[in-house]
Motif scaffolding. Structure first.
Motif, PDB file in Angstrom:
ATOM      1  N   ASP A   2       0.847  -1.190   0.000  1.00 31.07           N
ATOM      2  CA  ASP A   2       0.000   0.000   0.000  1.00 31.07           C
ATOM      3  C   ASP A   2       0.882   1.239   0.000  1.00 31.07           C
ATOM      4  O   ASP A   2       1.815   1.349   0.796  1.00 31.07           O
ATOM      5  CB  ASP A   2      -0.909   0.013   1.229  1.00 31.07           C
ATOM      6  N   LEU A   3       0.599   2.159  -0.908  1.00 35.82           N
ATOM      7  CA  LEU A   3       1.364   3.401  -1.030  1.00 35.82           C
ATOM      8  C   LEU A   3       0.450   4.571  -0.726  1.00 35.82           C
ATOM      9  O   LEU A   3      -0.675   4.628  -1.210  1.00 35.82           O
ATOM     10  CB  LEU A   3       1.920   3.564  -2.449  1.00 35.82           C
ATOM     11  N   GLU A   4       0.944   5.508   0.036  1.00 36.62           N
ATOM     12  CA  GLU A   4       0.207   6.729   0.332  1.00 36.62           C
ATOM     13  C   GLU A   4       1.005   7.894  -0.243  1.00 36.62           C
ATOM     14  O   GLU A   4       2.101   8.187   0.205  1.00 36.62           O
ATOM     15  CB  GLU A   4       0.053   6.887   1.847  1.00 36.62           C
ATOM     16  N   LEU A   5       0.446   8.515  -1.265  1.00 37.11           N
ATOM     17  CA  LEU A   5       1.067   9.672  -1.913  1.00 37.11           C
ATOM     18  C   LEU A   5       0.159  10.865  -1.656  1.00 37.11           C
ATOM     19  O   LEU A   5      -0.786  11.096  -2.407  1.00 37.11           O
ATOM     20  CB  LEU A   5       1.236   9.440  -3.419  1.00 37.11           C
ATOM     21  N   GLY A   6       0.420  11.589  -0.602  1.00 39.86           N
ATOM     22  CA  GLY A   6      -0.472  12.680  -0.230  1.00 39.86           C
ATOM     23  C   GLY A   6      -1.865  12.119   0.002  1.00 39.86           C
ATOM     24  O   GLY A   6      -2.033  11.152   0.746  1.00 39.86           O
ATOM     25  N   PRO A   7      -2.881  12.655  -0.677  1.00 42.67           N
ATOM     26  CA  PRO A   7      -4.253  12.176  -0.478  1.00 42.67           C
ATOM     27  C   PRO A   7      -4.572  10.897  -1.267  1.00 42.67           C
ATOM     28  O   PRO A   7      -5.653  10.341  -1.133  1.00 42.67           O
ATOM     29  CB  PRO A   7      -5.099  13.343  -0.990  1.00 42.67           C
ATOM     30  N   LEU A   8      -3.636  10.420  -2.071  1.00 41.55           N
ATOM     31  CA  LEU A   8      -3.877   9.277  -2.951  1.00 41.55           C
ATOM     32  C   LEU A   8      -3.386   7.987  -2.294  1.00 41.55           C
ATOM     33  O   LEU A   8      -2.245   7.902  -1.841  1.00 41.55           O
ATOM     34  CB  LEU A   8      -3.146   9.496  -4.282  1.00 41.55           C
ATOM     35  N   LEU A   9      -4.255   6.984  -2.228  1.00 41.50           N
ATOM     36  CA  LEU A   9      -3.897   5.678  -1.684  1.00 41.50           C
ATOM     37  C   LEU A   9      -3.896   4.661  -2.816  1.00 41.50           C
ATOM     38  O   LEU A   9      -4.875   4.531  -3.546  1.00 41.50           O
ATOM     39  CB  LEU A   9      -4.885   5.254  -0.601  1.00 41.50           C
ATOM     40  N   LEU A  10      -2.778   3.937  -2.967  1.00 40.80           N
ATOM     41  CA  LEU A  10      -2.643   2.948  -4.028  1.00 40.80           C
ATOM     42  C   LEU A  10      -2.207   1.621  -3.435  1.00 40.80           C
ATOM     43  O   LEU A  10      -1.473   1.582  -2.453  1.00 40.80           O
ATOM     44  CB  LEU A  10      -1.572   3.382  -5.038  1.00 40.80           C
ATOM     45  N   SER A  11      -2.613   0.541  -4.041  1.00 36.13           N
ATOM     46  CA  SER A  11      -2.133  -0.783  -3.695  1.00 36.13           C
ATOM     47  C   SER A  11      -1.440  -1.318  -4.938  1.00 36.13           C
ATOM     48  O   SER A  11      -2.100  -1.595  -5.948  1.00 36.13           O
ATOM     49  CB  SER A  11      -3.298  -1.672  -3.272  1.00 36.13           C
ATOM     50  N   GLU A  12      -0.125  -1.413  -4.896  1.00 40.56           N
ATOM     51  CA  GLU A  12       0.664  -1.750  -6.084  1.00 40.56           C
ATOM     52  C   GLU A  12       1.745  -2.769  -5.748  1.00 40.56           C
ATOM     53  O   GLU A  12       2.193  -2.865  -4.605  1.00 40.56           O
ATOM     54  CB  GLU A  12       1.365  -0.493  -6.636  1.00 40.56           C
ATOM     55  N   LYS A  13       2.170  -3.501  -6.761  1.00 39.49           N
ATOM     56  CA  LYS A  13       3.358  -4.333  -6.632  1.00 39.49           C
ATOM     57  C   LYS A  13       4.561  -3.404  -6.760  1.00 39.49           C
ATOM     58  O   LYS A  13       4.578  -2.523  -7.629  1.00 39.49           O
ATOM     59  CB  LYS A  13       3.406  -5.389  -7.728  1.00 39.49           C
ATOM     60  N   VAL A  14       5.536  -3.574  -5.898  1.00 38.04           N
ATOM     61  CA  VAL A  14       6.712  -2.712  -5.928  1.00 38.04           C
ATOM     62  C   VAL A  14       7.975  -3.555  -5.894  1.00 38.04           C
ATOM     63  O   VAL A  14       7.949  -4.727  -5.521  1.00 38.04           O
ATOM     64  CB  VAL A  14       6.718  -1.707  -4.747  1.00 38.04           C
ATOM     65  N   ILE A  15       9.074  -2.946  -6.288  1.00 40.14           N
ATOM     66  CA  ILE A  15      10.395  -3.550  -6.185  1.00 40.14           C
ATOM     67  C   ILE A  15      11.153  -2.768  -5.128  1.00 40.14           C
ATOM     68  O   ILE A  15      11.229  -1.542  -5.194  1.00 40.14           O
ATOM     69  CB  ILE A  15      11.137  -3.491  -7.536  1.00 40.14           C
ATOM     70  N   ILE A  16      11.682  -3.473  -4.160  1.00 42.41           N
ATOM     71  CA  ILE A  16      12.471  -2.838  -3.113  1.00 42.41           C
ATOM     72  C   ILE A  16      13.918  -2.806  -3.591  1.00 42.41           C
ATOM     73  O   ILE A  16      14.490  -3.839  -3.943  1.00 42.41           O
ATOM     74  CB  ILE A  16      12.372  -3.622  -1.781  1.00 42.41           C
ATOM     75  N   GLY A  26       8.138   5.071 -10.612  1.00 43.59           N
ATOM     76  CA  GLY A  26       8.282   4.766 -12.028  1.00 43.59           C
ATOM     77  C   GLY A  26       7.043   5.136 -12.814  1.00 43.59           C
ATOM     78  O   GLY A  26       6.022   5.587 -12.271  1.00 43.59           O
ATOM     79  N   TYR A  27       7.125   4.911 -14.118  1.00 44.27           N
ATOM     80  CA  TYR A  27       6.019   5.259 -14.993  1.00 44.27           C
ATOM     81  C   TYR A  27       4.756   4.475 -14.663  1.00 44.27           C
ATOM     82  O   TYR A  27       3.651   4.969 -14.833  1.00 44.27           O
ATOM     83  CB  TYR A  27       6.404   5.044 -16.457  1.00 44.27           C
ATOM     84  N   ASP A  28       4.915   3.254 -14.148  1.00 45.68           N
ATOM     85  CA  ASP A  28       3.736   2.463 -13.811  1.00 45.68           C
ATOM     86  C   ASP A  28       2.884   3.144 -12.749  1.00 45.68           C
ATOM     87  O   ASP A  28       1.667   3.002 -12.745  1.00 45.68           O
ATOM     88  CB  ASP A  28       4.125   1.057 -13.362  1.00 45.68           C
ATOM     89  N   ILE A  29       3.492   3.931 -11.870  1.00 45.73           N
ATOM     90  CA  ILE A  29       2.744   4.699 -10.869  1.00 45.73           C
ATOM     91  C   ILE A  29       2.317   6.051 -11.460  1.00 45.73           C
ATOM     92  O   ILE A  29       1.175   6.482 -11.318  1.00 45.73           O
ATOM     93  CB  ILE A  29       3.595   4.949  -9.608  1.00 45.73           C
ATOM     94  N   LEU A  30       3.241   6.715 -12.152  1.00 46.70           N
ATOM     95  CA  LEU A  30       2.990   8.071 -12.654  1.00 46.70           C
ATOM     96  C   LEU A  30       2.028   8.121 -13.839  1.00 46.70           C
ATOM     97  O   LEU A  30       1.604   9.199 -14.229  1.00 46.70           O
ATOM     98  CB  LEU A  30       4.307   8.758 -13.008  1.00 46.70           C
ATOM     99  N   LYS A  31       1.675   6.980 -14.397  1.00 40.62           N
ATOM    100  CA  LYS A  31       0.681   6.999 -15.485  1.00 40.62           C
ATOM    101  C   LYS A  31      -0.733   7.147 -14.936  1.00 40.62           C
ATOM    102  O   LYS A  31      -1.659   7.406 -15.672  1.00 40.62           O
ATOM    103  CB  LYS A  31       0.780   5.740 -16.332  1.00 40.62           C
ATOM    104  N   GLY A  32      -0.889   6.979 -13.629  1.00 42.65           N
ATOM    105  CA  GLY A  32      -2.206   7.120 -13.020  1.00 42.65           C
ATOM    106  C   GLY A  32      -3.027   5.850 -13.142  1.00 42.65           C
ATOM    107  O   GLY A  32      -2.725   4.968 -13.950  1.00 42.65           O
ATOM    108  N   ARG A  33      -4.053   5.750 -12.355  1.00 39.19           N
ATOM    109  CA  ARG A  33      -4.889   4.541 -12.352  1.00 39.19           C
ATOM    110  C   ARG A  33      -5.733   4.424 -13.598  1.00 39.19           C
ATOM    111  O   ARG A  33      -6.158   3.344 -13.971  1.00 39.19           O
ATOM    112  CB  ARG A  33      -5.792   4.532 -11.123  1.00 39.19           C
ATOM    113  N   HIS A  34      -6.009   5.542 -14.264  1.00 31.92           N
ATOM    114  CA  HIS A  34      -6.873   5.535 -15.443  1.00 31.92           C
ATOM    115  C   HIS A  34      -6.094   5.827 -16.723  1.00 31.92           C
ATOM    116  O   HIS A  34      -6.682   6.175 -17.733  1.00 31.92           O
ATOM    117  CB  HIS A  34      -8.002   6.547 -15.261  1.00 31.92           C
TER     118      HIS A  34
END
Length: 61
Positions: A2-16, A26-34
């Protein structure tokens, strides 16, 4: 993960990774959910993503 970016909550696969920064989005996050890409506004220290304003700060400035 789970990622919290300010008011935005996302559940994503990540690489540590062993990097000095706290996070690297990365672009997979910055492209937005839509599929609408983020607007990165360094002049006002904001990212506009999924129609939400996320405050950012520039390291080393």
């Amino acid at each position: 993960m789970d990622l919290e970016l300010g008011p935005l909550l996302l559940s994503e696969k990540v690489i540590i990774a062993e990097i000095e920064d706290k996070a690297l989005l990365g672009y997979d996050i910055l492209k937005g959910r839509h599929g609408e890409p983020a607007d990165i506004l360094l002049s006002s220290n904001q990212i506009l993503l999924d129609r939400l304003e996320i405050s950012i700060f520039q390291v080393g400035k």
